[in-house]
Design an enzyme around this catalytic site. Structure first.
Site, PDB file in Angstrom:
ATOM      1  N   LYS A  85       0.857  -1.183   0.000  1.00 23.03           N
ATOM      2  CA  LYS A  85       0.000   0.000   0.000  1.00 23.03           C
ATOM      3  C   LYS A  85       0.896   1.236   0.000  1.00 23.03           C
ATOM      4  CE  LYS A  85      -3.833   1.920   2.796  1.00 23.03           C
ATOM      5  NZ  LYS A  85      -4.650   1.675   4.011  1.00 23.03           N
ATOM      6  N   SER A 120      -9.427  -0.866   7.383  1.00 18.15           N
ATOM      7  CA  SER A 120      -8.943  -0.633   6.020  1.00 18.15           C
ATOM      8  C   SER A 120      -8.217  -1.802   5.384  1.00 18.15           C
ATOM      9  CB  SER A 120      -8.031   0.601   5.993  1.00 18.15           C
ATOM     10  OG  SER A 120      -8.780   1.776   6.167  1.00 18.15           O
ATOM     11  N   SER A 176      -9.508   1.641   3.185  1.00 17.78           N
ATOM     12  CA  SER A 176      -8.693   2.449   2.291  1.00 17.78           C
ATOM     13  C   SER A 176      -7.679   1.640   1.484  1.00 17.78           C
ATOM     14  CB  SER A 176      -7.945   3.510   3.101  1.00 17.78           C
ATOM     15  OG  SER A 176      -7.066   2.910   4.047  1.00 17.78           O
TER      16      SER A 176
END
Length: 468
Positions: free
Chosen positions: A57, A156, A132
């Site tokens: 990420k 997330s 996210s």
């Protein structure tokens, strides 16, 4: 290549000749539709037969890459060092494929808040992948990377894992170093693996977990993730909070899929009871007071002077104001304003301090339940993935994390495992355990894989459009 890496677990991929070119080829062919990656790295001499590919990420630092947090204010920021998790993966033979898309500064539940583009759900390109860590979830679910790391502040890792039909694991707070993770809310953030099976999650944890002198919140633990999961649930006691099951935003199809999975666990010998945890009804409100307050503090460093592009101004105040106005997106601004407001002298006691008390109450109630029960069960998300642009009300997105937030508030381990889909869209079952019960939690989660129709040959299914 004679062996298809999409059919292999991580432990079987080490030493597989051509794995890196296989995944890079898939990224080149498919990511123009999926939009999971912000950066894809070129091949290098470090990609030996003993190494394995992974993705990060884009709020986790990796030397030689940009770390943008999907924000304009960091779009040209070069990582000056490796995050601890990046170091550990490299030392174990990992080599980075690329950095994945996210909601800006990890603030969101859809990746629609990325400053660059919205990632797509592999099962329906018109829908969000969750957030996210939506780019990470989409990349794993479509077979563009064997696994990815995400960060989980309020769900997330687990919520997008549920919406994309993969495994998402949030470890006990403090088991994985946050050094090199761009902070959102420091008392809630935790890095976790996103994989196509629970065994892979355990294998990744065996690499990335452990005490780190660079992160004072990490703990010394005797837990070992070097295990072969057997998947046994007989005799385990599990609790289903009635407040969560009766939540009016829970879609009927998601509830039915969850209850079918509960019945399977019962047939396997698990003891499952409905209970009450009164404080969890305040989980979302508590989270959205504490997390923005910490974000307000953490993001104060981004002034356009030390980081990001600088816009012309006649004085310092105007300079900072313009830089932040141009650099931050709408959702980040909203949360900074909310956090700054709740920390102000006039409202600190009324909001922030009260939220801290509620957090303590919730943690104590969860601890009491998990003293009597082994795990708490919920759906991972109250809804299947919505259509992109369908939701305009921020509160609707905030409430999508209602099941995942309590584990962050109390620092508990929690995992989402895919169960029966609803109208072709993935759903997940969420298991949450007491602190440091991570291995036991993984064992129970691996049992669910045995009866879940979301799996084929021990790995989560890949949608037909991504299968060669």
């Amino acid at each position: 290549m004679n062996i298809n890496p999409l059919k292999l677990r991580l432990s079987e991929m080490r030493g597989l000749r051509g794995a890196f070119s296989f995944y890079r080829d898939r990224i080149e062919r498919f990511d123009k539709d999926l939009k999971a990656f912000l950066q894809v790295l070129q091949s290098s001499a470090e990609e030996t037969e003993r190494s394995f590919p992974f993705s990060l990420k884009d709020n986790i630092l990796a030397l030689g890459t940009r770390t943008t947090c999907s924000s304009r204010i960091l779009e040209n920021y070069e990582s000056p060092y490796d995050a601890t998790v990046t170091c550990k993966l490299k030392e174990s033979g990992g080599h980075l494929l690329g950095k994945t898309n996210l909601d800006e500064f990890a603030m969101g539940s859809s990746t629609e808040n990325s400053a660059f583009f919205t990632s797509r759900n592999p099962w329906d390109l018109s829908r969000i992948p969750g957030g996210s860590s939506g780019g990470s979830a989409a990349a794993v679910a479509a077979g563009l990377t064997p696994f990815a790391l995400g960060s989980d502040t309020g769900g997330s890792v687990r919520q997008p894992a549920s919406m994309c039909g993969i495994v998402g694991f949030k470890p006990t707070y403090g088991l994985v170093s946050r050094y090199g993770l761009v902070a959102f809310a420091s008392s809630l953030d935790q890095i976790g693996p996103m994989t196509r099976c629970v065994q892979d999650a355990a294998d990744v944890m065996s690499i990335i977990s452990g005490h780190d002198v660079k992160d004072s919140t990490t703990v010394k633990s005797s837990l070992s993730f070097n295990i072969d999961l057997k998947g046994e649930v007989k005799g385990l006691k599990m609790a289903v909070p009635e407040e969560m099951l009766d939540y009016r935003g829970l879609e009927d199809g998601v509830k039915a899929s969850f209850m079918d999975a509960v019945e399977e666990l019962k047939r396997a010998g698990a003891v499952i009871e409905k209970i009450s945890i009164p404080s969890v009804k305040y989980a979302v409100a508590t989270y959205y007071l504490i997390a923005p307050a910490e974000a307000s503090s953490n993001l104060s460093r981004f002034d356009g002077i030390r980081f990001g592009p600088r816009h012309e101004a006649t004085n310092y105040d105007e300079l900072v104001s313009r830089n932040r106005d141009m650099g931050f997106g709408r959702e980040v601004k909203r949360r900074i304003l909310l956090g700054t407001f709740t920390l102000s002298a006039a409202y600190y006691d009324a909001y922030y301090r009260k939220a801290l008390r509620t957090r303590k109450l919730m943690a104590n109630e969860l601890k009491a339940v998990l003293t009597e029960f082994d795990f708490i069960l919920n759906p991972s998300s109250p809804v299947v993935a919505p259509v992109i642009g369908e939701i305009s009300d921020p509160l609707s997105y905030y409430l999508m994390d209602i099941y995942t937030i309590p584990a962050n508030v109390a620092g508990l381990p929690s995992i989402s495992v895919p169960i029966a889909p609803v109208d072709g869209l993935p759903t997940g079952m969420l298991l949450t355990g007491r602190r440091f019960s991570d291995v036991k939690l993984l064992e129970a989660a691996s049992f669910i894989e045995g009866f879940s129709p979301a799996y084929e040959d021990g790995l989560t299914r890949i949608a037909e459009r991504w299968v060669e």
